[in-house]
Scaffold this active site. Structure first.
Site, PDB file in Angstrom:
ATOM      1  N   PRO A   1      34.608  18.128  96.970  1.00  0.00           N
ATOM      2  CA  PRO A   1      36.020  17.743  96.965  1.00  0.00           C
ATOM      3  C   PRO A   1      36.647  17.685  98.357  1.00  0.00           C
ATOM      4  O   PRO A   1      37.471  16.820  98.640  1.00  0.00           O
ATOM      5  CB  PRO A   1      36.670  18.827  96.097  1.00  0.00           C
ATOM      6  CG  PRO A   1      35.583  19.233  95.147  1.00  0.00           C
ATOM      7  CD  PRO A   1      34.314  19.149  95.948  1.00  0.00           C
TER       8      PRO A   1
ATOM      9  N   GLU B   1      27.438   6.375  99.861  1.00  0.00           N
ATOM     10  CA  GLU B   1      26.387   6.613 100.860  1.00  0.00           C
ATOM     11  C   GLU B   1      26.891   6.338 102.277  1.00  0.00           C
ATOM     12  O   GLU B   1      26.175   5.848 103.151  1.00  0.00           O
ATOM     13  CB  GLU B   1      25.120   5.819 100.545  1.00  0.00           C
ATOM     14  CG  GLU B   1      24.438   6.370  99.294  1.00  0.00           C
ATOM     15  CD  GLU B   1      22.956   6.091  99.237  1.00  0.00           C
ATOM     16  OE1 GLU B   1      22.313   6.014 100.297  1.00  0.00           O
ATOM     17  OE2 GLU B   1      22.441   5.973  98.116  1.00  0.00           O
TER      18      GLU B   1
ATOM     19  N   GLY C   1      38.516 -19.809  88.799  1.00  0.00           N
ATOM     20  CA  GLY C   1      39.942 -19.894  88.491  1.00  0.00           C
ATOM     21  C   GLY C   1      40.374 -18.823  87.511  1.00  0.00           C
ATOM     22  O   GLY C   1      39.933 -17.679  87.586  1.00  0.00           O
ATOM     23  N   GLY C   2      41.225 -19.195  86.569  1.00  0.00           N
ATOM     24  CA  GLY C   2      41.717 -18.227  85.595  1.00  0.00           C
ATOM     25  C   GLY C   2      40.615 -17.603  84.769  1.00  0.00           C
ATOM     26  O   GLY C   2      40.679 -16.421  84.414  1.00  0.00           O
TER      27      GLY C   2
END
Length: 387
Positions: free
Chosen positions: A132, A368, A344-345
């Protein structure tokens, strides 16, 4: 002109490996890739397919029951699996990441015990370095391993552990001498079944959703001293040497993701019509495709050159591993973004695979060693003359 000039050409064996992996992936990995992403589940069917073909941990030497693939062959396997499914490509990649410290530094006893089950596909390996409060700054890790008779007792937490909870074995880096900084870190093999080992909930991620990422907790985990990898205090050196080699596998993963996106985009622009003609006939889009292909091939050549250096353990591997990982992952992000644009969409929807590839590509710039760290590594190597 001679056809026997073999420089910069793959051997027939390497070409055959690519063809074999592609056949397996087209038939048994790619069909599951969408569901693996959608359900965020470990790709068990894909793992079984890789295992049946000996592509799940190809790097393990034949003396331990493995395929004995060289570094370039392993890169080709990971590239081709990633072309089909990035989550699945982390099976061979992380098996190498987790077990390479053993191959580099462990006793024969440790290698004989832990490598054959991985080679057989009965177990997987993970790599526990980050914490952490110790990501890029791995030397600041807090996990401790305290000697107690003929054992060590581990306490701490590791974060961002790929395939955690699925893997049976973990290479864990822990502080054994708090006053010695990097020379006070040692490496150990910890088993999933050891008392005191537990896992956090799976992270909810942008991409590679089929590869579980969890925290791993060590609560008074007692392991025999014989499970130490290498001599006391050599763990950090082993960790860094490992990453020099395995950054090349992340380059391969990125390369495969990019190739998969280009392949799909090429098929799409040839079929999709606008203004009465196929998208592939518009010069502006042809320029995009040309740039995508050019970047991918440049990344491939750099990655393969780095793989060759990995196999030889050349003195400039640190530079080439960082360069390949950094360049290929930047290419993967650019190419997959362009692939979405070309569709596109439709490219923005889950009905088409390029948005998944774009999400998967992002992590290759981060894990990494972030690409910012890779640039530091490269600059330091350049400044000291690459030796």
């Amino acid at each position: 002109m001679s056809n026997s000039f073999e420089l910069y050409a793959l051997s027939e064996e390497h070409q055959a490996i690519r063809a074999a992996v592609r056949d397996v992936c087209d038939a048994k990995v790619a069909p599951h890739a969408g569901d693996v992403d959608e359900l965020a589940e470990f790709p068990k069917a894909s793992y079984d397919a890789l295992k049946a073909s000996d592509f799940h941990a190809p790097h393990i030497p034949e003396q331990y029951g493995g395929a004995g693939a060289d570094a370039l062959a392993t890169v080709i396997v990971i590239e081709e699996v990633a072309r089909a499914c990035a989550s699945t490509s982390l099976i061979p990649a992380v098996n190498k990441l987790g077990s390479l410290p053993l191959l580099l530094s462990a006793s024969d006893e440790v290698k004989d015990r832990y490598l054959p089950p991985v080679a057989a596909g009965d177990a997987m390996f993970s790599y526990c370095l980050s914490e952490p409060e110790a990501g890029s700054d791995a030397v600041s890790m807090k996990t401790r391993a305290v000697a107690d008779g003929s054992d060590f007792v581990l306490n701490g937490v590791k974060r961002w552990i790929t395939n955690a909870g699925v893997s049976d074995y973990y290479t864990v880096f822990a502080v054994t001498d708090p006053d010695a900084r990097s020379k006070g870190i040692s490496a150990f093999v910890v088993e999933k079944s050891d008392d005191g080992v537990s896992f956090g909930a799976p992270e909810k991620k942008l991409g590679i959703k089929g590869s579980p990422t969890r925290e791993v907790y060590f609560d008074n985990v007692r392991i025999p001293a014989s499970r130490m990898i290498g001599a006391p205090g050599t763990g950090f050196a082993t960790a860094m040497a490992t990453l020099d080699h395995t950054r090349v596998t992340i380059a391969a993963q990125a390369l495969g993701i990019a190739q998969g996106a280009l392949d799909y985009a090429l098929g799409y622009v040839k079929e999709r019509k606008q203004f009465g003609k196929a998208l592939a006939e518009f010069q502006g889009l042809q320029f995009m495709l040309a740039d995508m292909g050019m970047k991918i091939e440049a990344a491939r050549q750099l990655t393969y050159a780095a793989a060759a250096r990995s196999e030889r353990n050349d003195s400039d591997l640190t530079y080439f591993g960082a360069a390949a990982k950094c360049f290929a992952s930047d290419v993967a992000m650019a190419v997959t973004t362009d692939a979405v644009q070309l569709l596109g969409g439709y490219g923005y929807t889950h009905d088409y695979p390029v948005e998944r590839m774009m999400r998967d590509a992002k992590i290759t710039q981060i894990y990494e060693g972030t690409n910012q760290v890779q640039r530091i590594v490269m600059a330091r190597q350049l400044l000291k003359g690459l030796s």
